[in-house]
Design an enzyme around this catalytic site. Structure first.
Site, PDB file in Angstrom:
ATOM      1  N   GLU A 137       8.206  32.658 -13.555  1.00  0.00           N
ATOM      2  CA  GLU A 137       9.408  31.886 -13.273  1.00  0.00           C
ATOM      3  C   GLU A 137       9.089  30.389 -13.207  1.00  0.00           C
ATOM      4  OE1 GLU A 137      12.140  33.276 -13.469  1.00  0.00           O
ATOM      5  OE2 GLU A 137      12.324  35.154 -12.375  1.00  0.00           O
ATOM      6  N   HIS A 163      11.592  31.323 -18.486  1.00  0.00           N
ATOM      7  CA  HIS A 163      10.456  32.147 -18.084  1.00  0.00           C
ATOM      8  C   HIS A 163       9.965  33.000 -19.242  1.00  0.00           C
ATOM      9  CE1 HIS A 163      13.522  35.384 -16.939  1.00  0.00           C
ATOM     10  NE2 HIS A 163      12.646  36.079 -17.648  1.00  0.00           N
ATOM     11  N   ASN A 213      16.104  30.591 -18.041  1.00  0.00           N
ATOM     12  CA  ASN A 213      15.480  29.491 -17.299  1.00  0.00           C
ATOM     13  C   ASN A 213      14.094  29.138 -17.839  1.00  0.00           C
ATOM     14  OD1 ASN A 213      13.954  31.650 -16.424  1.00  0.00           O
ATOM     15  ND2 ASN A 213      14.503  31.462 -14.251  1.00  0.00           N
TER      16      ASN A 213
END
Length: 274
Positions: A144, A139, A137
């Site tokens: 995050e 990160h 994603n």
């Protein structure tokens, strides 16, 4: 941001190890920022082999890891302290007292760990080279999507995707933390040099967004576009979705020709100059 593309994950590991060894030749008291996860293991294996061959020493090195889980003892096989001991520290000549992780001891307020860690990094003179992996994603560390681009070391709650991605490393019935202390994005950007490693087709979409997408807190790794000395080290599978792949390969060839003509050591490579 420089993009380097190699045939396979072993060549990625060899190149990353070259960069670390060149830095230590250039500065024996270097401060390294280290990462956990599957991707850097091959790089650590190369470094261990070079240490055993007498080609490199870590006696004067200080290290800071990106992150550590909250709620695990350092002796837990799932802690990042145990990971680093197993995959690097216990096999080289680094001083254990100079290997730091943002660990939260039992009973300690985890919110106090970040400011203390930031002070330790500053006292050590800052990080000379930060090694990074990347999550699916986007990160980096445990920053995050949605993390502040100006964030510092702090407590971070993991997304469900990251939790599920990491669950393969835990056995059924094991406690798997939902929180960690992680270097912040601004902390990472303070490093003088950054190596981002990615291998495998499952990282291709994240790499495409990182290298060619707009800078956004929703894809934290895109902020690396703003850093002066970032090298993105990929295998062909991780690079497979890049729209400008031909150009990056062309640039790599031209830079290789300069290195061949003028020398490729740390003394000649501007990436190593402060």
């Amino acid at each position: 941001m420089e993009v380097f593309i190699f045939k396979d994950s072993q060549q990625v590991a060899e190149y990353a190890a070259d960069m670390i060894c060149n830095l230590l030749d250039f500065k024996s008291r270097a401060v390294l920022g280290l990462a956990t996860g599957t991707t850097p293991i091959a790089t650590y294996e190369v470094l261990i082999n070079r240490f055993r061959a007498g080609q490199i020493s870590f006696k004067r090195v200080t290290s800071f890891n990106l992150d550590e889980y909250i709620g695990l003892q350092s002796s837990s096989p799932h802690s990042y302290r145990s990971f680093m001991n197993k995959h690097l520290f216990d096999t080289i000549d680094i001083d254990p007292a100079r290997t730091y992780l943002p660990e939260c001891s039992p009973g300690q307020d985890p919110r106090s760990v970040g400011p203390d860690y930031e002070q330790r990094i500053v006292a050590a003179g800052g990080i000379d080279l930060q090694l990074l992996g990347i999550g699916g994603n986007g990160h980096i560390g445990f920053n995050e999507p949605g993390s502040s681009l100006g964030s510092r070391t702090r407590v971070k709650v993991l997304t469900q995707r990251t939790f599920e991605d990491n669950s393969r490393l835990f056995n059924e019935g094991d406690f798997q933390p939902h929180m960690a202390v992680t270097m912040g994005i601004a902390t990472i950007l303070d490093a003088r040099r950054i190596l981002l490693l990615a291998t495998g087709e499952h990282k291709a979409a994240a790499i495409k967004d990182t290298v060619e997408g707009a800078i956004s807190a929703m894809h934290p790794a895109t902020v690396l576009q703003q850093h002066q000395r970032v090298r993105v080290i990929l295998d062909e599978a991780a690079a497979s979705q890049l729209e400008h792949l031909d150009y990056y390969q062309w640039v790599q060839l031209q830079n290789d020709s300069i290195a061949a003509k003028h020398g490729g050591s740390a003394d000649e490579d501007p990436w190593f100059h402060n």
